[in-house]
Design an enzyme around this catalytic site. Sequence first.
Site, PDB file in Angstrom:
ATOM      1  N   LYS A   1       8.469  -1.817   2.476  1.00 17.53           N
ATOM      2  CA  LYS A   1       8.185  -1.258   1.156  1.00 17.53           C
ATOM      3  C   LYS A   1       9.413  -0.485   0.700  1.00 17.53           C
ATOM      4  CE  LYS A   1       5.188   1.841  -1.417  1.00 17.53           C
ATOM      5  NZ  LYS A   1       3.915   2.545  -1.464  1.00 17.53           N
TER       6      LYS A   1
ATOM      7  N   LYS B   1       7.253  -5.566  -0.555  1.00 15.52           N
ATOM      8  CA  LYS B   1       6.966  -4.944  -1.850  1.00 15.52           C
ATOM      9  C   LYS B   1       8.189  -4.206  -2.368  1.00 15.52           C
ATOM     10  CE  LYS B   1       4.030  -1.342  -3.662  1.00 15.52           C
ATOM     11  NZ  LYS B   1       3.167  -0.261  -3.351  1.00 15.52           N
TER      12      LYS B   1
HETATM   13  C1  PBG Z   1       1.181   4.391  -3.064  1.00 13.88           C
HETATM   14  C2  PBG Z   1       1.421   3.054  -3.664  1.00 13.88           C
HETATM   15  C3  PBG Z   1       2.333   2.724  -4.666  1.00 13.88           C
HETATM   16  C4  PBG Z   1       2.120   1.387  -4.966  1.00 13.88           C
HETATM   17  C5  PBG Z   1       1.104   0.945  -4.124  1.00 13.88           C
HETATM   18  N1  PBG Z   1       0.713   1.984  -3.305  1.00 13.88           N
HETATM   19  C6  PBG Z   1       3.292   3.553  -5.422  1.00 13.88           C
HETATM   20  C7  PBG Z   1       4.341   4.278  -4.731  1.00 13.88           C
HETATM   21  O1  PBG Z   1       4.641   4.085  -3.554  1.00 13.88           O
HETATM   22  O2  PBG Z   1       4.909   5.145  -5.401  1.00 13.88           O
HETATM   23  C8  PBG Z   1       2.843   0.612  -6.022  1.00 13.88           C
HETATM   24  C9  PBG Z   1       2.072  -0.489  -6.636  1.00 13.88           C
HETATM   25  C10 PBG Z   1       2.599  -1.001  -7.927  1.00 13.88           C
HETATM   26  O3  PBG Z   1       3.613  -0.535  -8.496  1.00 13.88           O
HETATM   27  O4  PBG Z   1       1.973  -1.936  -8.424  1.00 13.88           O
HETATM   28  N2  PBG Z   1       1.737   4.617  -1.830  1.00 13.88           N
HETATM   29 ZN    ZN Z   2       1.724   6.848  -1.264  1.00 14.78          ZN
END
Ligand code: PBG
Ligand code: ZN
Length: 328
Positions: free
Chosen positions: A195, A248
Amino acid sequence: MLFPDYRPRRLRQSESLRRMIRETTLAADDLILPLFVIEGKGVKNPIPSMPGHYQLSIDNLIDVAKHACGLGIPAVMLFGIPDRKDSLATRAYAKDGIVQKATKELKETLDKLIVITDVCLCQYTDHGHCGVLQGQTVDNDATLDLLAKTALSHARAGADMVAPSDMMDGRVAEIRETLDENGFSNTAIMSYAAKYCSSYYGPFRSAAETAAKFGDRKTYQMDPANALEAIREVTLDIEEGADIIIVKPALAYLDIIYRIREEILLPIAAYNVSGEFAMIKAADKMGWLDGHKVMMETLTAIKRAGADMILTYFALEAAETLRKICSE
Ligand code: PBG
Ligand code: ZN
């Protein structure tokens, strides 16, 4: 064989031929619909940067989930917006928390639907970071216990899979151990293993009310410049017990999906994130491109890169399109 003996255009002459030759196909089976659930009744708050998406109270959430099931979408991913936030994210692991209640009702109403729950603390902490703080820094080890408690509470509510998205070190092992000790050895872990610290999450942060009050997430989410590190992260999560690996965002990271596909044997899910969705919707609204066609091309490209499944805000629209293609 060279031109004029070989003519690649021979196999592109009709739609039937193109269908026969096609290497990548998209199906509703590949799609996972992310949904935002909030306390209350009859609530359907539009999310301006994500047209067609809402903060939904459980009654409305069930209706959308039924619609998704009807279109052949096998799974939803739940994000909760709690009634209150505090420094220890207590509403993340409360028995009567919003995700716990929604999961229970979804499983009671739609037993075939796979309910995946996002496991993170950022929606539930008053500062908006994904873990608990020690001064101004996110304390990795102190966060693990709370993540495991959150995952366990989701499993108890009936979640089929938990999806840790916090990027703390060691969370998958901690969650696996806690689930197993409590009789949930069949609850799967879909780990956000690679991520990135991405600005493509912008629309999500207003949708889930999760923007950090200070600083950024660079000390726990990955640097977009790194690819080898993604392989290290994925390898660790597999060793710790992950069942499915998430990459992601998706679109700017197709090379990462491809490289991980070459390295590992586990199913890969790509997260086509909120910013990727918003860009296409905005350009479509401006009349600058055909959003519908760009959606199908994008989802196909993500699969072509090596994803087995796609978390996408386009899931309903794409599934509707796929159904039409099938019945043509
Ligand atoms: C929270 C989380 C996020 C997303 C999914 N879970 C945001 C972040 O890490 O700030 C992003 C999902 C998206 O942008 O569609 N941990
Ligand atoms: Zn988070």
